[in-house]
Motif scaffolding. Structure first.
Motif, PDB file in Angstrom:
ATOM      1  N   UNK A 187       1.067  -1.483   0.085  1.00  0.00           N
ATOM      2  CA  UNK A 187      -0.341  -0.009  -0.012  1.00  0.00           C
ATOM      3  C   UNK A 187       0.875   1.680  -0.001  1.00  0.00           C
ATOM      4  N   UNK A 188       2.399   1.228   0.834  1.00  0.00           N
ATOM      5  CA  UNK A 188       2.858   2.437   0.684  1.00  0.00           C
ATOM      6  C   UNK A 188       3.948   2.723  -0.729  1.00  0.00           C
ATOM      7  N   UNK A 189       3.991   1.500  -1.003  1.00  0.00           N
ATOM      8  CA  UNK A 189       4.507   1.551  -2.467  1.00  0.00           C
ATOM      9  C   UNK A 189       3.191   2.042  -3.109  1.00  0.00           C
ATOM     10  N   UNK A 190       2.263   1.676  -3.649  1.00  0.00           N
ATOM     11  CA  UNK A 190       1.005   2.507  -4.412  1.00  0.00           C
ATOM     12  C   UNK A 190       0.787   3.782  -4.639  1.00  0.00           C
ATOM     13  N   UNK A 191       0.874   4.525  -3.048  1.00  0.00           N
ATOM     14  CA  UNK A 191       0.740   5.344  -3.121  1.00  0.00           C
ATOM     15  C   UNK A 191       1.823   6.329  -2.463  1.00  0.00           C
ATOM     16  N   UNK A 192       2.803   6.098  -2.963  1.00  0.00           N
ATOM     17  CA  UNK A 192       3.763   6.832  -2.883  1.00  0.00           C
ATOM     18  C   UNK A 192       4.012   6.992  -1.481  1.00  0.00           C
ATOM     19  N   UNK A 193       3.981   7.020  -0.644  1.00  0.00           N
ATOM     20  CA  UNK A 193       3.831   6.784   0.668  1.00  0.00           C
ATOM     21  C   UNK A 193       4.920   8.291   0.882  1.00  0.00           C
ATOM     22  N   UNK A 194       7.064   7.199   1.294  1.00  0.00           N
ATOM     23  CA  UNK A 194       7.682   7.661   1.213  1.00  0.00           C
ATOM     24  C   UNK A 194       7.675   9.187   0.481  1.00  0.00           C
ATOM     25  N   UNK A 195       7.925   9.977  -0.205  1.00  0.00           N
ATOM     26  CA  UNK A 195       7.183  10.694  -1.813  1.00  0.00           C
ATOM     27  C   UNK A 195       6.795  11.581  -1.084  1.00  0.00           C
ATOM     28  N   UNK A 196       4.734  11.259  -0.354  1.00  0.00           N
ATOM     29  CA  UNK A 196       4.546  11.956  -0.429  1.00  0.00           C
ATOM     30  C   UNK A 196       5.067  12.928   1.012  1.00  0.00           C
ATOM     31  N   UNK A 197       5.576  12.035   1.954  1.00  0.00           N
ATOM     32  CA  UNK A 197       6.390  12.934   2.941  1.00  0.00           C
ATOM     33  C   UNK A 197       7.574  13.647   2.874  1.00  0.00           C
ATOM     34  N   UNK A 198       8.546  13.100   2.119  1.00  0.00           N
ATOM     35  CA  UNK A 198       9.237  13.876   1.178  1.00  0.00           C
ATOM     36  C   UNK A 198       8.841  15.323   0.764  1.00  0.00           C
ATOM     37  N   UNK A 199       7.571  15.739   0.082  1.00  0.00           N
ATOM     38  CA  UNK A 199       7.450  16.768  -0.533  1.00  0.00           C
ATOM     39  C   UNK A 199       6.610  17.782   0.281  1.00  0.00           C
ATOM     40  N   UNK A 200       6.399  17.558   1.919  1.00  0.00           N
ATOM     41  CA  UNK A 200       6.090  18.370   2.624  1.00  0.00           C
ATOM     42  C   UNK A 200       7.370  18.910   2.819  1.00  0.00           C
ATOM     43  N   UNK A 201       8.551  19.068   3.043  1.00  0.00           N
ATOM     44  CA  UNK A 201       9.681  18.826   3.033  1.00  0.00           C
ATOM     45  C   UNK A 201      10.461  19.400   2.114  1.00  0.00           C
TER      46      UNK A 201
END
Length: 239
Positions: free
Chosen positions: A83-97
């Motif tokens: 699920x995390x890979x599907x929604x690219x969660x890490x990339x979304x967190x990085x976009x916050x920064x």
């Protein structure tokens, strides 16, 4: 088996002061760490990363060993990772920064700090105790530990650790507010496997700190939500 019981308890209905204290200790510790980190020479920063990385792996292994069912842990981690890979969660967190100099470092710091501060018995039991019987003792103790940890992590990762204070407030605040509905999480099976899943994520954080492999730990975070679900299904089907 239930780890704690609540007699004559009632839902408090407001965020306990301990949650605000814990949030502020993370903010304070992170601020100190960011200021200190600027003055640490690169060669010392490198050895500090290694020391923190090894300690993090040790903490993660200890948490993982509390697991009562590695099948549940595997299913939760695999499902959460997909699920995390599907929604690219890490990339979304990085976009916050994205406003920071190094968004990837921001993401790594946020995930590392949030996981260390929010996964484990002290957070779950402490928050539910605060919500049901107005006892914030465990959270106050945890606040002291988080203050020290946030100084070290922020000296390495910077702003990402500071922003984890928001996660501390939201997650612990939610656990307190919905304590009457989440009391089941204090049962040994649910708590041990949730801690086990979190432990493996912490191990992954340690591996990343040691620069052995760039594990996308942010994408693993949904596994924490899948753990209670698979525990429940295992009970229903008596697996």
């Amino acid at each position: 088996m239930v780890l704690i019981t609540y007699n004559n308890s009632k839902e408090v209905g407001f965020i306990h002061p301990s949650v605000f204290v814990n949030t502020l200790t993370v903010v304070a510790g992170s601020t100190i760490g960011i200021l200190i980190g600027k003055s640490i020479p690169d060669r010392f920063r490198s050895i500090l990363f290694q020391a923190v990385g090894l300690t993090t792996v040790g903490i993660g292994v200890k948490m993982t060993l509390s697991t009562s069912s590695f099948i549940v842990v595997l299913l939760a981690l695999a499902s959460g990772a997909l699920v995390g890979e599907l929604v690219k969660l890490e990339d979304k967190i990085a976009s916050i920064g994205r406003f920071s100099k190094d968004p990837k470092k921001f993401s790594a710091g946020f995930v590392a700090a949030s996981t260390l501060f929010l996964v484990g018995p002290m957070t779950i039991i402490g928050s539910i105790q605060a919500g049901l019987i107005n006892d914030g003792t465990l959270i106050y103790v945890k606040s002291t530990l988080d203050f020290i940890s946030s100084i070290v992590l922020a000296s390495l990762y910077g702003l990402g650790v500071l922003f984890s204070a928001l996660a501390v407030f939201v997650v612990q605040g939610s656990l307190v507010l919905f304590a009457s509905k989440l009391g089941f999480l204090t049962e040994s099976a649910y708590l041990s496997n949730l801690t086990g899943v979190g432990g493996l994520i912490v191990v992954a954080i340690g591996i990343r700190l040691l620069e052995l492999k760039d594990v996308k730990t942010g994408n693993l975070l949904p596994a924490l939500a899948f753990s209670p679900l698979f525990d429940y299904l295992a009970r229903v089907f008596k697996l």
